[in-house]
Design a protein around this motif. Structure first.
Motif, PDB file in Angstrom:
ATOM      1  N   GLY A 156       0.817  -1.197   0.000  1.00 25.57           N
ATOM      2  CA  GLY A 156       0.000   0.000   0.000  1.00 25.57           C
ATOM      3  C   GLY A 156       0.855   1.253   0.000  1.00 25.57           C
ATOM      4  O   GLY A 156       2.084   1.174  -0.088  1.00 25.57           O
ATOM      5  N   ASP A 157       0.185   2.385   0.067  1.00 25.55           N
ATOM      6  CA  ASP A 157       0.883   3.670   0.014  1.00 25.55           C
ATOM      7  C   ASP A 157       0.373   4.583   1.115  1.00 25.55           C
ATOM      8  O   ASP A 157      -0.832   4.640   1.359  1.00 25.55           O
ATOM      9  CB  ASP A 157       0.610   4.369  -1.330  1.00 25.55           C
ATOM     10  N   ILE A 158       1.301   5.292   1.723  1.00 30.13           N
ATOM     11  CA  ILE A 158       0.927   6.347   2.665  1.00 30.13           C
ATOM     12  C   ILE A 158       1.573   7.641   2.170  1.00 30.13           C
ATOM     13  O   ILE A 158       2.744   7.647   1.783  1.00 30.13           O
ATOM     14  CB  ILE A 158       1.403   6.026   4.098  1.00 30.13           C
ATOM     15  N   TYR A 159       0.770   8.703   2.173  1.00 29.30           N
ATOM     16  CA  TYR A 159       1.281  10.025   1.802  1.00 29.30           C
ATOM     17  C   TYR A 159       0.979  10.995   2.932  1.00 29.30           C
ATOM     18  O   TYR A 159      -0.103  10.965   3.508  1.00 29.30           O
ATOM     19  CB  TYR A 159       0.608  10.545   0.530  1.00 29.30           C
ATOM     20  N   VAL A 160       1.950  11.856   3.243  1.00 29.86           N
ATOM     21  CA  VAL A 160       1.725  12.976   4.142  1.00 29.86           C
ATOM     22  C   VAL A 160       2.020  14.224   3.349  1.00 29.86           C
ATOM     23  O   VAL A 160       3.139  14.389   2.840  1.00 29.86           O
ATOM     24  CB  VAL A 160       2.628  12.904   5.388  1.00 29.86           C
ATOM     25  N   ASP A 161       0.997  15.060   3.201  1.00 24.74           N
ATOM     26  CA  ASP A 161       1.183  16.280   2.425  1.00 24.74           C
ATOM     27  C   ASP A 161       1.750  15.941   1.036  1.00 24.74           C
ATOM     28  O   ASP A 161       2.656  16.606   0.547  1.00 24.74           O
ATOM     29  CB  ASP A 161       2.147  17.207   3.191  1.00 24.74           C
ATOM     30  N   LEU A 172      11.862  10.892   3.828  1.00 25.28           N
ATOM     31  CA  LEU A 172      11.389  10.572   5.180  1.00 25.28           C
ATOM     32  C   LEU A 172      11.716  11.708   6.154  1.00 25.28           C
ATOM     33  O   LEU A 172      10.953  11.974   7.083  1.00 25.28           O
ATOM     34  CB  LEU A 172      11.995   9.245   5.651  1.00 25.28           C
ATOM     35  N   ILE A 173      12.815  12.402   5.911  1.00 21.52           N
ATOM     36  CA  ILE A 173      13.168  13.549   6.759  1.00 21.52           C
ATOM     37  C   ILE A 173      12.090  14.619   6.647  1.00 21.52           C
ATOM     38  O   ILE A 173      11.667  15.205   7.637  1.00 21.52           O
ATOM     39  CB  ILE A 173      14.553  14.105   6.360  1.00 21.52           C
ATOM     40  N   GLU A 174      11.622  14.837   5.419  1.00 17.87           N
ATOM     41  CA  GLU A 174      10.560  15.829   5.199  1.00 17.87           C
ATOM     42  C   GLU A 174       9.276  15.413   5.904  1.00 17.87           C
ATOM     43  O   GLU A 174       8.597  16.220   6.535  1.00 17.87           O
ATOM     44  CB  GLU A 174      10.291  16.004   3.699  1.00 17.87           C
ATOM     45  N   ARG A 219       8.966  13.506   8.495  1.00 20.54           N
ATOM     46  CA  ARG A 219       9.072  13.582   9.955  1.00 20.54           C
ATOM     47  C   ARG A 219       9.085  15.023  10.469  1.00 20.54           C
ATOM     48  O   ARG A 219       8.722  15.262  11.619  1.00 20.54           O
ATOM     49  CB  ARG A 219      10.286  12.787  10.425  1.00 20.54           C
ATOM     50  N   LYS A 220       9.480  15.974   9.623  1.00 17.93           N
ATOM     51  CA  LYS A 220       9.342  17.385  10.006  1.00 17.93           C
ATOM     52  C   LYS A 220       7.869  17.755  10.111  1.00 17.93           C
ATOM     53  O   LYS A 220       7.480  18.593  10.903  1.00 17.93           O
ATOM     54  CB  LYS A 220       9.970  18.292   8.935  1.00 17.93           C
ATOM     55  N   ASP A 221       7.092  17.128   9.250  1.00 20.72           N
ATOM     56  CA  ASP A 221       5.674  17.469   9.139  1.00 20.72           C
ATOM     57  C   ASP A 221       4.789  16.727  10.128  1.00 20.72           C
ATOM     58  O   ASP A 221       3.621  17.043  10.267  1.00 20.72           O
ATOM     59  CB  ASP A 221       5.188  17.123   7.714  1.00 20.72           C
ATOM     60  N   VAL A 222       5.336  15.702  10.769  1.00 22.70           N
ATOM     61  CA  VAL A 222       4.534  14.836  11.637  1.00 22.70           C
ATOM     62  C   VAL A 222       5.153  14.790  13.033  1.00 22.70           C
ATOM     63  O   VAL A 222       6.253  14.279  13.211  1.00 22.70           O
ATOM     64  CB  VAL A 222       4.476  13.401  11.067  1.00 22.70           C
ATOM     65  N   GLY A 223       4.448  15.329  14.015  1.00 23.63           N
ATOM     66  CA  GLY A 223       4.906  15.258  15.406  1.00 23.63           C
ATOM     67  C   GLY A 223       4.242  14.083  16.095  1.00 23.63           C
ATOM     68  O   GLY A 223       3.114  13.734  15.769  1.00 23.63           O
ATOM     69  N   MET A 224       4.948  13.467  17.049  1.00 25.86           N
ATOM     70  CA  MET A 224       4.357  12.295  17.703  1.00 25.86           C
ATOM     71  C   MET A 224       4.465  12.413  19.222  1.00 25.86           C
ATOM     72  O   MET A 224       5.518  12.789  19.737  1.00 25.86           O
ATOM     73  CB  MET A 224       5.079  11.041  17.211  1.00 25.86           C
ATOM     74  N   VAL A 225       3.387  12.064  19.887  1.00 21.11           N
ATOM     75  CA  VAL A 225       3.347  12.037  21.352  1.00 21.11           C
ATOM     76  C   VAL A 225       3.104  10.600  21.782  1.00 21.11           C
ATOM     77  O   VAL A 225       2.156   9.960  21.318  1.00 21.11           O
ATOM     78  CB  VAL A 225       2.230  12.959  21.886  1.00 21.11           C
ATOM     79  N   PHE A 226       3.973  10.087  22.641  1.00 20.70           N
ATOM     80  CA  PHE A 226       3.960   8.668  23.009  1.00 20.70           C
ATOM     81  C   PHE A 226       3.298   8.450  24.365  1.00 20.70           C
ATOM     82  O   PHE A 226       3.305   9.330  25.230  1.00 20.70           O
ATOM     83  CB  PHE A 226       5.397   8.143  23.088  1.00 20.70           C
ATOM     84  N   GLN A 227       2.823   7.236  24.560  1.00 23.30           N
ATOM     85  CA  GLN A 227       2.219   6.857  25.838  1.00 23.30           C
ATOM     86  C   GLN A 227       3.197   7.068  27.000  1.00 23.30           C
ATOM     87  O   GLN A 227       2.832   7.595  28.045  1.00 23.30           O
ATOM     88  CB  GLN A 227       1.816   5.387  25.753  1.00 23.30           C
ATOM     89  N   SER A 228       4.444   6.631  26.801  1.00 24.95           N
ATOM     90  CA  SER A 228       5.415   6.682  27.901  1.00 24.95           C
ATOM     91  C   SER A 228       6.382   7.864  27.748  1.00 24.95           C
ATOM     92  O   SER A 228       7.524   7.792  28.180  1.00 24.95           O
ATOM     93  CB  SER A 228       6.164   5.370  27.977  1.00 24.95           C
TER      94      SER A 228
END
Ligand code: ADP
Ligand code: ADP
Length: 228
Positions: free
Chosen positions: A58-63, A73-75, A77-86
């Motif tokens: 499959g395919d995933i696109y961000v922006d 992938l660097i681009e 990850r600049k565009d996607v912030g992540m907040v983790f459970q721990s």
């Protein structure tokens, strides 16, 4: 195409089929809550969006950028912030250093610029007084607010939350949900894995229910929660 686009995603852990043909379009500014039983693939799904988990088909696109190994992938990850459970904070860095690290390394900001920005973010999440402390000296709720500030530091267009309140003592859940609600109101695109039904119902634009690696139900909260 949405700002986040998943097209027929399949993901395996060995022989185990963790995500089964998932297609989703997330619009700019949309707040999507992902609900479902433990082990249904919620965390795997959002971790594929910034390629913390590889996916096979499959395919995933961000922006409009395809999420795949390589320079793009660097681009992403600049565009996607992540907040983790721990929280996943660096224990040997101060709160301020935890937040400035990304902007300095990823955005190429000067230390001074990054610190000014970090201080603004810490004000926003209500922990500016703690900025010179180490994460271990903070409560769980405070640590998660640092986690949120860190996720915002690169000015992402999409925020992913993986059960951000599940590791917190009950009295700290509210303060973290309040911060997330404030962000939702500012128009940032969000995908949120959570067990907080009430929060999902009141804050999300759309609810997605997962079961055994599939999306089994989706729609506006008033539709989902009004079903018998
Ligand atoms: P959820 O977030 O809905 O609780 P997960 O996405 O964490 O579900 O996990 C989905 C399924 O994939 C579970 O059955 C889990 O045991 C399995 N799984 C998750 N991570 C791994 C892994 N690294 N290796 C093997 N199986 C995994
Ligand atoms: P738990 O997962 O046990 O509910 P929290 O998520 O509240 O713990 O806290 C995460 C970490 O922060 C733990 O290592 C805990 O020891 C520490 N911690 C929590 N509250 C405080 C506090 N008030 N002062 C110092 N450390 C704390």
């Amino acid at each position: 195409q949405g700002i986040v686009s998943l097209q027929q995603i399949n993901k395996y852990y060995g022989n185990f089929h963790a995500l089964k043909d998932i297609s989703l379009e997330i619009a700019q500014g949309e707040v999507v809550a992902i609900l479902g039983p433990s082990g249904s693939g919620k965390s795997t799904l959002i971790r594929c969006i910034n390629y913390l988990e590889p996916y096979e088909q499959g395919d995933i696109y961000v922006d409009r950028i395809r999420v795949q190994p390589g320079p793009e992938l660097i681009e992403v990850r600049k565009d996607v912030g992540m907040v983790f459970q721990s929280f996943n904070l660096f224990p040997n860095m101060t709160v301020l250093e935890n937040i400035t690290l990304g902007p300095i390394r990823v955005r190429g900001m000067s230390r001074e610029q990054a610190e000014d920005r970090a201080k603004e973010l810490l004000e926003k999440v209500g922990i500016a007084e703690q900025m010179h402390k180490y994460p271990g000296a903070l409560s769980g709720g405070q640590q998660q607010r640092v986690g949120i500030a860190r996720a915002l530091a690169n000015e992402p267009r999409v925020l992913l939350f993986d059960e951000p309140t599940s590791a917190l003592d009950p009295e700290m859940v509210g303060e973290v949900l309040d911060v997330i609600k404030t962000l939702a109101d500012t128009g940032v695109t969000m995908l949120l894995v959570t067990h907080e039904m009430g929060f999902a119902r009141h804050v999300a634009d759309r609810i997605i229910f997962m079961e055994a690696g599939q999306v089994v139900e989706e729609g506006a909260p008033e539709l989902i929660f009004s079903k018998p």
